[in-house]
Scaffold this motif. Structure first.
Motif, PDB file in Angstrom:
ATOM      1  N   GLY A 118       9.025   2.000   0.305  1.00 18.37           N
ATOM      2  CA  GLY A 118       7.928   1.041   0.322  1.00 18.37           C
ATOM      3  C   GLY A 118       8.382  -0.335  -0.132  1.00 18.37           C
ATOM      4  O   GLY A 118       7.927  -1.357   0.403  1.00 18.37           O
TER       5      GLY A 118
ATOM      6  N   ARG B  76       0.247   2.236 -10.308  1.00 21.53           N
ATOM      7  CA  ARG B  76      -0.100   2.189  -8.883  1.00 21.53           C
ATOM      8  C   ARG B  76      -1.108   1.078  -8.583  1.00 21.53           C
ATOM      9  O   ARG B  76      -1.101   0.497  -7.489  1.00 21.53           O
ATOM     10  CB  ARG B  76      -0.640   3.545  -8.422  1.00 21.53           C
TER      11      ARG B  76
ATOM     12  N   VAL C   3      -1.703  -2.084  -5.560  1.00 20.50           N
ATOM     13  CA  VAL C   3      -2.975  -2.330  -4.869  1.00 20.50           C
ATOM     14  C   VAL C   3      -3.360  -3.802  -5.000  1.00 20.50           C
ATOM     15  O   VAL C   3      -3.795  -4.447  -4.034  1.00 20.50           O
ATOM     16  CB  VAL C   3      -4.086  -1.415  -5.424  1.00 20.50           C
TER      17      VAL C   3
ATOM     18  N   TRP D  12      10.256   7.592  -2.127  1.00 17.69           N
ATOM     19  CA  TRP D  12       9.204   6.965  -1.315  1.00 17.69           C
ATOM     20  C   TRP D  12       8.913   5.564  -1.807  1.00 17.69           C
ATOM     21  O   TRP D  12       8.630   4.644  -1.019  1.00 17.69           O
ATOM     22  CB  TRP D  12       7.937   7.820  -1.358  1.00 17.69           C
TER      23      TRP D  12
ATOM     24  N   LEU E  66       0.834  -1.207   0.000  1.00 11.94           N
ATOM     25  CA  LEU E  66       0.000   0.000   0.000  1.00 11.94           C
ATOM     26  C   LEU E  66       0.870   1.258   0.000  1.00 11.94           C
ATOM     27  O   LEU E  66       0.528   2.266  -0.628  1.00 11.94           O
ATOM     28  CB  LEU E  66      -0.939  -0.016   1.196  1.00 11.94           C
ATOM     29  N   TRP E  67       1.991   1.228   0.708  1.00 13.67           N
ATOM     30  CA  TRP E  67       2.934   2.349   0.714  1.00 13.67           C
ATOM     31  C   TRP E  67       3.414   2.624  -0.711  1.00 13.67           C
ATOM     32  O   TRP E  67       3.454   3.782  -1.153  1.00 13.67           O
ATOM     33  CB  TRP E  67       4.102   2.002   1.630  1.00 13.67           C
ATOM     34  N   CYS E  68       3.785   1.561  -1.439  1.00 13.25           N
ATOM     35  CA  CYS E  68       4.256   1.722  -2.824  1.00 13.25           C
ATOM     36  C   CYS E  68       3.167   2.329  -3.713  1.00 13.25           C
ATOM     37  O   CYS E  68       3.448   3.172  -4.573  1.00 13.25           O
ATOM     38  CB  CYS E  68       4.683   0.377  -3.389  1.00 13.25           C
ATOM     39  N   ALA E  69       1.936   1.902  -3.511  1.00  8.37           N
ATOM     40  CA  ALA E  69       0.833   2.400  -4.335  1.00  8.37           C
ATOM     41  C   ALA E  69       0.634   3.895  -4.156  1.00  8.37           C
ATOM     42  O   ALA E  69       0.174   4.584  -5.083  1.00  8.37           O
ATOM     43  CB  ALA E  69      -0.452   1.658  -3.987  1.00  8.37           C
ATOM     44  N   LEU E  70       0.977   4.430  -2.989  1.00 13.29           N
ATOM     45  CA  LEU E  70       0.753   5.847  -2.686  1.00 13.29           C
ATOM     46  C   LEU E  70       2.014   6.694  -2.831  1.00 13.29           C
ATOM     47  O   LEU E  70       1.972   7.908  -2.593  1.00 13.29           O
ATOM     48  CB  LEU E  70       0.210   5.991  -1.258  1.00 13.29           C
ATOM     49  N   ALA E  71       3.140   6.085  -3.222  1.00 13.89           N
ATOM     50  CA  ALA E  71       4.419   6.798  -3.247  1.00 13.89           C
ATOM     51  C   ALA E  71       4.397   7.971  -4.228  1.00 13.89           C
ATOM     52  O   ALA E  71       4.123   7.777  -5.416  1.00 13.89           O
ATOM     53  CB  ALA E  71       5.534   5.835  -3.620  1.00 13.89           C
ATOM     54  N   PRO E  72       4.746   9.196  -3.767  1.00 14.16           N
ATOM     55  CA  PRO E  72       4.747  10.359  -4.668  1.00 14.16           C
ATOM     56  C   PRO E  72       6.041  10.521  -5.458  1.00 14.16           C
ATOM     57  O   PRO E  72       6.071  11.202  -6.475  1.00 14.16           O
ATOM     58  CB  PRO E  72       4.553  11.533  -3.705  1.00 14.16           C
TER      59      PRO E  72
END
Length: 403
Positions: A109, A169, A173, A105, A95-101
């Motif tokens: 993740g 992304r 997920v 980041w 989930l961290w990777c999916a939200l990485a900007p």
């Protein structure tokens, strides 16, 4: 509740193979599903191919280090608790990777994700060693190749299809959802395999002593090194093929996923052939030598395609036997390596994983030193690794002369 040799019953054995195969395939699944998205990731995150490829290297290094931590702990605490903790960490990292900007980041993740995936990878092998011995263990490892081979077939296809209507992304997920599903499956269907009387105390000195014992076992090291080097040859293909086949040969993300899947099918096919042959037609040692020889020839063909600019069909014909032999090599080498270490299966499995993924990441890094992955660089890396794997297996240290 403990699982014992009753796992040999067909229904229970099939369920066990599905769960353990899925756990052991976590590394491949997490790598392969986002391979078709790598060029697009570089564009969206405003970076080059090298930083995006670094997310692959970081994952592999984390996967190796995590196994060294989890394996010895599981010898002391049992397999179930470390496995559940690792699966939960994997879901959080995905989930961290999916939200990485940013790519920074994303790298962070991937570290969390890799440490979680390490638990499934190392403990799947340890559970098999807890439950089986000899030819039965080799055949069960061969059965795991079904799931291990299906992962590279399905993963890039899913990743490629997701890219037709969404961004990279969504791949992470989906990985989080897969991790959560397996977490639930472990909670409800995978009991403990290591009873308390067989556990060893968790102590740093004891762990170091175990690793020293493993390091002094030439038979163990020979088979672990052969497996690691063969994995490195295939990992050079895994990490470089998206750039070679899409950039150099012009395949689309969807076409690449089909090619990648067909090579994964070879792992399934030859893994099952190995299960049928071992103990009936040939032993593990002979099957290892034959499969590594085929891998050397296939890698030499890939190098020739790069050096002489040979067309895509010839390249694909050389890649297929190289990748397919992984199904035979890993099943036999892992069984032979773990056979003599029942009391330290977690540590033995973790050291195998450490060498396997560290050598793989070094091969990938060496292949991309120029900043651009080419067919020649990929082929040369494969030749070196496959030839070294065969040499490690067949060239033995001479015994000291008797006085």
């Amino acid at each position: 509740m403990l699982i014992t040799q009753t796992a040999a019953r067909p229904g229970q054995r099939a369920r066990l193979a599905l769960i353990l195969g899925s756990l052991s395939a976590f590394g491949a699944l997490t790598i392969d599903m986002y391979l078709p998205a790598m060029p697009g990731m570089a564009d969206e995150l405003h970076t080059g191919a090298l930083p995006v490829q670094l997310t692959l290297t970081v994952f592999v290094v984390g996967l190796a280090v995590g196994q060294v931590i989890v394996g010895p702990l599981s010898d002391a605490w049992g397999r179930r608790r470390p496995l559940l903790a690792g699966m939960a960490l994997y879901v959080a990292g995905s989930l961290w990777c999916a939200l990485a900007p940013t790519v920074g980041w994303l790298l962070a993740g991937r570290v969390l994700q890799s440490l979680g995936a390490a638990a499934g990878t190392v403990l799947a092998r340890a559970v098999v060693r807890d439950l089986f011995e000899g030819i039965a263990m080799t055949r069960f490892f061969s059965s795991l190749m079904v799931v291990n081979g299906v992962a590279p077939i399905v993963a890039p296809v899913i990743g490629g299809q997701l890219l037709t209507f969404t961004t990279w992304r969504a791949v992470f997920v989906v990985l989080a959802a897969v991790g959560a599903t397996l977490l639930v499956a472990v909670v409800f269907t995978l009991p403990e395999s290591l009873p308390p009387p067989r556990r060893t105390p968790a102590h740093p000195r004891g762990t170091l002593r175990t690793f020293r014992t493993l390091g002094a076992d030439q038979r163990y090291l020979r088979h672990v090194a052969a497996a690691a080097l063969m994995f490195a040859a295939v990992f050079a293909y895994i990490s470089g093929s998206s750039f070679v086949l899409q950039d150099a040969y012009g395949l689309s993300a969807q076409q690449f996923s089909v090619v990648f899947g067909l090579n994964g099918l070879g792992i399934v096919m030859f893994g099952q052939v190995n299960g049928l042959l071992v103990g009936r037609v040939a032993d593990e040692h002979r099957l290892l030598r034959i499969s590594l020889t085929v891998a050397v020839l296939g890698s030499a063909g890939v190098l020739a395609c790069g050096l002489f600019g040979l067309p895509l069909p010839l390249l694909l014909c050389c890649l297929f036997p190289l990748v397919s032999m992984l199904g035979i090599v890993l099943a036999n080498a892992t069984s032979l390596a773990l056979a003599g270490h029942a009391s330290a299966a977690g540590a033995a499995s973790s050291l195998q994983g450490l060498l396997q993924f560290l050598v793989g990441s070094l091969a990938a890094a060496a292949m991309s030193l120029s900043g651009h992955v080419t067919t020649t660089a990929m082929g040369a890396t494969m030749v070196v690794c496959a030839t070294a794997a065969l040499a490690v297996l067949v060239v033995r240290r001479p015994r000291p002369a008797a006085r």
